[in-house]
Design a protein around this motif. Sequence first.
Motif, mmCIF file in Angstrom:
data_model
loop_
_atom_site.group_PDB
_atom_site.id
_atom_site.type_symbol
_atom_site.label_atom_id
_atom_site.label_comp_id
_atom_site.label_asym_id
_atom_site.label_seq_id
_atom_site.Cartn_x
_atom_site.Cartn_y
_atom_site.Cartn_z
ATOM 1 N N ASP A 254 -0.094 2.013 0.074
ATOM 2 C CA ASP A 254 -0.218 2.537 0.591
ATOM 3 C C ASP A 254 -1.456 2.985 1.659
ATOM 4 O OD1 ASP A 254 -2.114 3.981 -0.713
ATOM 5 O OD2 ASP A 254 -0.600 6.115 -1.428
ATOM 6 N N PRO B 281 -3.958 1.696 4.541
ATOM 7 C CA PRO B 281 -3.536 0.009 5.390
ATOM 8 C C PRO B 281 -4.169 -0.926 5.603
ATOM 9 C CG PRO B 281 -4.008 2.829 6.726
ATOM 10 C CD PRO B 281 -3.363 2.538 4.800
ATOM 11 N N SER C 6 -7.821 3.361 6.423
ATOM 12 C CA SER C 6 -7.481 2.251 6.148
ATOM 13 C C SER C 6 -8.770 1.248 6.795
ATOM 14 C CB SER C 6 -7.426 2.106 7.769
ATOM 15 O OG SER C 6 -7.442 2.702 9.171
ATOM 16 N N GLU D 77 1.607 9.685 2.392
ATOM 17 C CA GLU D 77 2.436 9.604 4.134
ATOM 18 C C GLU D 77 1.466 8.951 4.806
ATOM 19 O OE1 GLU D 77 6.126 12.342 3.273
ATOM 20 O OE2 GLU D 77 4.539 12.343 4.636
ATOM 21 N N TYR D 78 0.650 8.858 5.418
ATOM 22 C CA TYR D 78 -0.076 8.627 6.969
ATOM 23 C C TYR D 78 -1.680 9.263 6.653
ATOM 24 C CZ TYR D 78 -0.888 8.460 11.969
ATOM 25 O OH TYR D 78 -1.424 7.544 13.287
ATOM 26 N N GLY E 104 -1.630 1.553 12.706
ATOM 27 C CA GLY E 104 -1.165 1.271 13.302
ATOM 28 C C GLY E 104 -0.918 -0.031 12.720
ATOM 29 N N SER E 105 -1.180 -0.022 11.307
ATOM 30 C CA SER E 105 -0.948 -1.076 10.416
ATOM 31 C C SER E 105 0.589 -0.960 9.604
ATOM 32 C CB SER E 105 -1.897 -2.164 10.111
ATOM 33 O OG SER E 105 -1.448 -3.025 8.922
ATOM 34 N N THR E 106 1.119 -2.645 9.876
ATOM 35 C CA THR E 106 2.589 -1.778 8.785
ATOM 36 C C THR E 106 2.176 -2.776 7.289
ATOM 37 O OG1 THR E 106 3.375 -4.197 9.664
ATOM 38 C CG2 THR E 106 4.253 -1.523 10.399
ATOM 39 N N ILE E 107 1.373 -3.081 7.445
ATOM 40 C CA ILE E 107 0.662 -3.933 6.085
ATOM 41 C C ILE E 107 -0.441 -2.912 5.419
ATOM 42 C CG2 ILE E 107 -0.639 -5.280 5.028
ATOM 43 C CD1 ILE E 107 0.088 -7.481 7.885
ATOM 44 N N LYS E 108 0.231 -2.556 4.407
ATOM 45 C CA LYS E 108 -0.271 -1.581 3.611
ATOM 46 C C LYS E 108 -0.212 -1.975 1.874
ATOM 47 C CE LYS E 108 1.656 2.448 5.910
ATOM 48 N NZ LYS E 108 2.503 3.628 5.790
#
Length: 217
Positions: free
Chosen positions: A114, A116, A68, A61-62, A120-124
């Motif tokens: 999933d 990143p 990243s 999830e994160y 903070g990027s929304t691009i995965k």
Amino acid sequence: MFIGHFGAGFGAKAAAPKTSLGTLFLASQFIDLLWPSLLLMGAERVRIAPGITRVTPLDFEYYPISHSLLAVTGWALLFALVYQVITRYPRGAIVAGLLVMSHWFLDLIVHRPDLPLSPGSTIKVGLDLWSSLPGTLVVELFVFAVGVAIYLRQTKAMDRTGKWSLWLLIGFLLVIYLGNLFGPPPPNVSALAWVGQSQWLFILWGYWIDRHRRPLA
């Protein structure tokens, strides 16, 4: 990906013969060694969701600090710098840094989208090979086999420990890999994180093996 990262570590011995196999394992698995600690601290999150892929039940999830692309680049540069300061072996430092980076690109092949690009990027991104169990087995086992073959060609056992400890590690890694694929999912995230910490055993095992083998080049 699990066993493929160790394959990268084995294979990198050809590029940096003076660097211990333990250090090569540490570099190739660095962000997966960092990740369990971040899970335990609550800085990153994963959810256990059986069936989310054919291969792994984990929904990442994160995890921008460990996984990243931008963060991994930073970790790679830091790892290479520290290694260079300690050893004064530029070739080994470059190889170690590239191994840290290789982890992200090998993960890119198997993960769902999933990963990143930066915190903070929304691009995965992710090519989702984990949606295919046969495909995952072929790719990971191929990478592992090639890496082991390179290591065997680049080093020679100095004693029986150097021979049998290596084959024992290879067998142990394969058993764990198949157990992860076909065994039950982890009971909870804390258990997953603590099991992840056990990978340090393989780093120490790599140092032990390399002390009983010598490079041929």
